[in-house]
Scaffold this active site. Sequence first.
Site, PDB file in Angstrom:
ATOM      1  N   SER A  23      32.856  37.395  45.434  1.00  0.00           N
ATOM      2  CA  SER A  23      34.002  37.446  44.527  1.00  0.00           C
ATOM      3  C   SER A  23      34.893  38.663  44.781  1.00  0.00           C
ATOM      4  CB  SER A  23      33.504  37.489  43.086  1.00  0.00           C
ATOM      5  OG  SER A  23      34.597  37.496  42.201  1.00  0.00           O
ATOM      6  N   ASN A  71      36.711  50.518  46.240  1.00  0.00           N
ATOM      7  CA  ASN A  71      37.849  49.829  45.641  1.00  0.00           C
ATOM      8  C   ASN A  71      37.824  49.980  44.130  1.00  0.00           C
ATOM      9  OD1 ASN A  71      37.556  47.142  43.960  1.00  0.00           O
ATOM     10  ND2 ASN A  71      35.808  47.219  45.357  1.00  0.00           N
ATOM     11  N   LEU A  75      39.883  43.957  38.380  1.00  0.00           N
ATOM     12  CA  LEU A  75      39.873  42.538  37.981  1.00  0.00           C
ATOM     13  C   LEU A  75      41.260  41.930  37.762  1.00  0.00           C
ATOM     14  CD1 LEU A  75      36.870  42.542  35.444  1.00  0.00           C
ATOM     15  CD2 LEU A  75      36.794  42.270  37.915  1.00  0.00           C
ATOM     16  N   ASN A 101      33.508  33.053  39.188  1.00  0.00           N
ATOM     17  CA  ASN A 101      33.066  34.355  38.709  1.00  0.00           C
ATOM     18  C   ASN A 101      33.839  34.689  37.438  1.00  0.00           C
ATOM     19  OD1 ASN A 101      33.457  37.438  38.527  1.00  0.00           O
ATOM     20  ND2 ASN A 101      31.783  37.281  39.994  1.00  0.00           N
ATOM     21  N   CYS A 130      30.957  44.893  37.136  1.00  0.00           N
ATOM     22  CA  CYS A 130      32.150  45.515  37.713  1.00  0.00           C
ATOM     23  C   CYS A 130      32.236  46.964  37.252  1.00  0.00           C
ATOM     24  CB  CYS A 130      33.422  44.778  37.300  1.00  0.00           C
ATOM     25  SG  CYS A 130      34.908  45.617  37.920  1.00  0.00           S
ATOM     26  N   LYS A 165      25.397  38.151  37.950  1.00  0.00           N
ATOM     27  CA  LYS A 165      25.604  39.112  39.042  1.00  0.00           C
ATOM     28  C   LYS A 165      25.263  40.519  38.579  1.00  0.00           C
ATOM     29  CE  LYS A 165      28.854  40.514  42.643  1.00  0.00           C
ATOM     30  NZ  LYS A 165      30.103  40.170  43.333  1.00  0.00           N
ATOM     31  N   ASN A 192      26.392  43.991  43.170  1.00  0.00           N
ATOM     32  CA  ASN A 192      27.790  44.369  43.045  1.00  0.00           C
ATOM     33  C   ASN A 192      27.937  45.747  43.690  1.00  0.00           C
ATOM     34  OD1 ASN A 192      30.510  44.748  42.139  1.00  0.00           O
ATOM     35  ND2 ASN A 192      30.105  43.384  40.424  1.00  0.00           N
TER      36      ASN A 192
END
Lengths: 304, 250
Positions: A23, A71, A75, A101, A130, A165, A192
């Site tokens: 993703s 990064n 989102l 996702n 995330c 995830k 992740n």
Amino acid sequence: MNNLDMSVNIAGISLKNPIVTASGTFGNGWEISRYYDLSELGAVTSKAITLSPKQGNPPPRIAETDSGVLNSVGLQNSGIEFFLKYDLPNLRRYDTKVIANISGNTIEENCEIAKRLGGEVDFIELNISCPNVKQGGVAFGTDPRIVYDITGRVREHCSVPLIVKLSPNVTDIVEIAVAAQKGGANALSLINTLLGMKIDVNTRKPILANNTGGLSGPAVKPVAVRMVWQVAKNVDLPIIGMGGIMSGEDAAEFILAGASAVAVGTANLVTPTAALDIKKQFVQYLVKNKIKNVKDIIGAVIAN
Amino acid sequence: MEKTHSCTIVKKTMLCPDTYDFVVNFPQEPKPGQFVHISCGEGVMLRRPMSVCDYFDNNLRFSFAVRGKGTKLLAQHSVGDKLDILGPLGTNFGVDKKGDGVSLVIGGGIGIFPLFYTAKFLGEKTEAILGFRTKDLVIMEDDFNAVCSKTHIVTDDGSYNCAGLVTDIFKERLQKGDITSVYTCGPRGMMKAVAEIAAENDIFCEVSLEERMGCGIGSCAVCVCKIKGKYLKVCQNGPIFNAREVDFDE
């Protein structure tokens, strides 16, 4: 090669091969599909979907590090409505499975997105990992009680298998994986990105506008392989392994560690055909090692 | 299907200290303002975006200053070496919107590169205004002279031609009232000033933006800039934007 069985099973759904996109590195397929036929892949994973469109973080959002990439996109996406109306019908033109996702700000938002996706996708991948958003994301993924709770509640609204995830930014990945399993997860994705930082020593300023970001690429691969191995030994769920897969041999390493499928992420940023190239190299690895069925090597590491 | 190109370097020159000019075989004709995404070699993962400086006889010219690990590695390549290049990518300068009058290409430092190829498309009524920090960094004057009716050069310190900014010359040049379009690339502050002057005078103006980039094709959404309040991708929605729509202060 004709008698090579590349298919794998994730939560009762057959993928024609174990190569998946990760993703956020693949957009929603529009761009990469100009470089190869997406039907070559076992599955594709959408960019994180939120309930409303999301702007994301200010730039710079990327910094290269030794063997890695930081990064902090945050989102950015057009929201669930846009995904269902435009992105999904386009992805459905290909003979590949679609993993959506999802990354809501709250548990309720995740439930709502899952409900709206209904049975339109093949899997839902719940992003509780995330590191670049203030709400949701990794805040959900580091406490086993919250992981159990969110997994259970989102699961109730899923008409398709739920993949959770996981974040590597935890002390004990197995504890988190067990919580997701108890909560009702049908599969797990890991890992992740790892929270990281890069500073320009001349200006004394961090490169990323968000100061910190998620580290991916070959630099995190040993951590990812270790976590897949630990989780595979302790949790009875299929795993999609990811973290710095740049070659067919890297893919093999994750599968030997216990992953049933692997996701290509950072490599997509390096070359648009990366996932296809890795699939071809993985076939070469199988042929070279006289492996006729991928399933035979899932978790087949000979550990000491 | 689109693909990456394996390109042989046919010429390498140094334009000024730490600034290189490469010519490579390249099969696809770019549009003015587009860029290519170049793999710098072993040890650097991400490609580096380079504006197209020129294209002729299946040869692509790009120029760059050594700024970090990637460009340093790229600069170490020699004639005969192969480079893995993706592109041409991104949007192009609207040369068809130049109008009936004089077009200006206004560039600062290493931002001048895409303007050379663009000037070739704009035709003989084009003038260039190029700014550099100091005399040693003045580059491509002859190139621009060959394709523009006039090339104005200024330096920050006055060590070459007059001291001043490209915007000083731009304002002066506006007095004649014959300018109908402006195409600009350079430091953000410079482009912002050029954009403001163009807007005040109601002149069509496009800018070429730059941002730290990932995939180069629009998949990863890292290279964004604010356009009319929204984050758009420099690699896919740009690099060329209408100057009036850019939120320069964001």
